[in-house]
Every structure is written in structure tokens, then in C-alpha cells.
Design a protein around this motif. Structure first.
Motif, PDB file in Angstrom:
ATOM      1  N   VAL A  14       0.866  -1.173   0.000  1.00 45.88           N
ATOM      2  CA  VAL A  14       0.000   0.000   0.000  1.00 45.88           C
ATOM      3  C   VAL A  14       0.910   1.233   0.000  1.00 45.88           C
ATOM      4  O   VAL A  14       1.673   1.435   0.952  1.00 45.88           O
ATOM      5  CB  VAL A  14      -0.942  -0.002   1.228  1.00 45.88           C
TER       6      VAL A  14
ATOM      7  N   ASN B  21      -5.723   6.020   0.120  1.00 44.81           N
ATOM      8  CA  ASN B  21      -5.940   4.659  -0.359  1.00 44.81           C
ATOM      9  C   ASN B  21      -7.324   4.200   0.087  1.00 44.81           C
ATOM     10  O   ASN B  21      -7.698   4.379   1.247  1.00 44.81           O
ATOM     11  CB  ASN B  21      -4.869   3.711   0.194  1.00 44.81           C
TER      12      ASN B  21
ATOM     13  N   TRP C 249     -10.276   1.635   0.975  1.00 38.39           N
ATOM     14  CA  TRP C 249     -10.607   0.318   1.517  1.00 38.39           C
ATOM     15  C   TRP C 249     -12.124   0.201   1.563  1.00 38.39           C
ATOM     16  O   TRP C 249     -12.818   1.167   1.868  1.00 38.39           O
ATOM     17  CB  TRP C 249     -10.070   0.180   2.938  1.00 38.39           C
TER      18      TRP C 249
ATOM     19  N   VAL D 265      -3.906   3.210  -4.343  1.00 38.62           N
ATOM     20  CA  VAL D 265      -4.627   1.943  -4.236  1.00 38.62           C
ATOM     21  C   VAL D 265      -6.119   2.211  -4.046  1.00 38.62           C
ATOM     22  O   VAL D 265      -6.525   3.038  -3.242  1.00 38.62           O
ATOM     23  CB  VAL D 265      -4.069   1.080  -3.089  1.00 38.62           C
ATOM     24  N   ASP D 266      -6.912   1.483  -4.815  1.00 33.82           N
ATOM     25  CA  ASP D 266      -8.364   1.631  -4.787  1.00 33.82           C
ATOM     26  C   ASP D 266      -8.970   0.243  -4.933  1.00 33.82           C
ATOM     27  O   ASP D 266      -8.721  -0.445  -5.918  1.00 33.82           O
ATOM     28  CB  ASP D 266      -8.789   2.517  -5.963  1.00 33.82           C
TER      29      ASP D 266
ATOM     30  N   ARG E 246     -10.931   5.619   3.833  1.00 34.47           N
ATOM     31  CA  ARG E 246      -9.634   5.940   3.226  1.00 34.47           C
ATOM     32  C   ARG E 246      -8.579   6.092   4.312  1.00 34.47           C
ATOM     33  O   ARG E 246      -8.877   6.586   5.393  1.00 34.47           O
ATOM     34  CB  ARG E 246      -9.721   7.224   2.406  1.00 34.47           C
TER      35      ARG E 246
ATOM     36  N   GLY F 236      -1.542   6.884  -2.043  1.00 36.64           N
ATOM     37  CA  GLY F 236      -2.976   7.023  -2.264  1.00 36.64           C
ATOM     38  C   GLY F 236      -3.482   6.376  -3.538  1.00 36.64           C
ATOM     39  O   GLY F 236      -4.662   6.482  -3.860  1.00 36.64           O
TER      40      GLY F 236
END
Length: 148
Positions: free
Chosen positions: A12, A132, A134, A70-71, A127, A68
Motif C-alpha cells: 500500500v 488509499n 478500503w 490503491v483503490d 480511506r 494514495g
């Protein structure tokens, strides 16, 4: 026969490792497995969500992804209302719970819990400090209505 493939670690991307470590450990309740920092250019922090066999790694020198980026990571919970309340009480901003609008899901959502508490049907997003994304996803709710 194919050799087993196990997903055990997801990287991450974060901008401030100490801030992220505090968020994941102190607010989300992840267990700190490793904090290895041999020099000022490389650091790996590995944390594991409670009950999970897959960990996350945060750090410096681990990835070229921007903080940031990762999605779409999912945290599966047995009771999304309880998880939402616990995280909110810990100071985490969690979006309102939503559910799949129909059984024959077309990608649309309606507000609130799935009326039958079906597995994989209720969600809530949060987030980390870098953005990122979640998603909490409910599976295995013990009080689910099984009459329908």
C-alpha cells in the motif's frame, strides 16, 4: 497439478510511514509484524488485519506507485454495523453503509444495510491518511434472515 498460489502481502503506497503505521495499527487494529528500517532510503512496515492471513506492507523504497493510488482493497467483516461503529469510535471516517440494490445486481447501490444481510451485499468505504481506498464488505452475519 498446479502449485498453490497464496496472496499473503499487498503493498500500500504511503507518503508518511509513521503516520500510516499509527493509522493502521492504532485506528484499524492491524497487528504490527515487522518494522525494518536499515537506512534512510528503505523501510518496510508489515501489518496484518485481525483474523487475516494476508498482510499489508507500507514503507519507503517498496513501490513506484504514488501515495494514495490503491483503490479497491476489501476488509471482510461479519457485522458491518459493528465494524462501522468501532472504526468511527476509533476516529476513522467511514462512509455510510450501502447495499446492492437488487439480487440480480447491475452495479447499483441503495443506502443502508442489505435487508436480508446477504453475504457480499453490504459495503462501507474508508480511506487511509494518503487516500488509499478500503471497502468493508459483510459476510457471515450470524443474525441474517435465512427465510427468503
Amino acid at each position: 497439478m498446479m502449485s498453490p498460489l497464496r496472496l499473503e502481502v499487498v503493498v500500500v503506497p504511503v507518503g508518511d510511514v509513521d503516520r500510516s503505521l499509527a493509522f493502521y495499527r492504532d485506528k484499524l487494529g492491524f497487528h504490527l509484524d515487522v518494522d525494518y528500517h536499515p537506512n534512510d532510503r528503505f523501510r518496510v512496515v508489515q501489518l496484518t488485519p485481525p483474523g487475516s492471513s494476508c498482510s499489508v506492507q507500507l514503507g519507503m523504497g517498496l513501490t513506484a506507485m504514488a501515495p494514495g493510488a490503491v483503490d479497491g482493497l476489501c476488509l471482510v467483516v461479519n457485522d458491518i454495523e459493528l465494524a462501522h461503529r468501532n472504526l468511527t469510535d476509533a476516529g476513522v471516517t467511514v462512509e455510510p453503509i450501502r447495499h446492492k440494490r437488487s439480487v440480480d445486481w447491475q452495479g447499483d447501490f441503495a443506502p443502508g444495510l442489505d435487508p436480508d444481510r446477504r453475504d457480499y451485499a453490504s459495503f462501507a468505504d474508508l480511506r487511509d491518511p494518503d487516500g488509499n481506498l478500503w471497502t468493508l464488505q459483510e459476510r457471515g452475519f450470524a443474525g441474517r434472515n435465512t427465510d427468503s
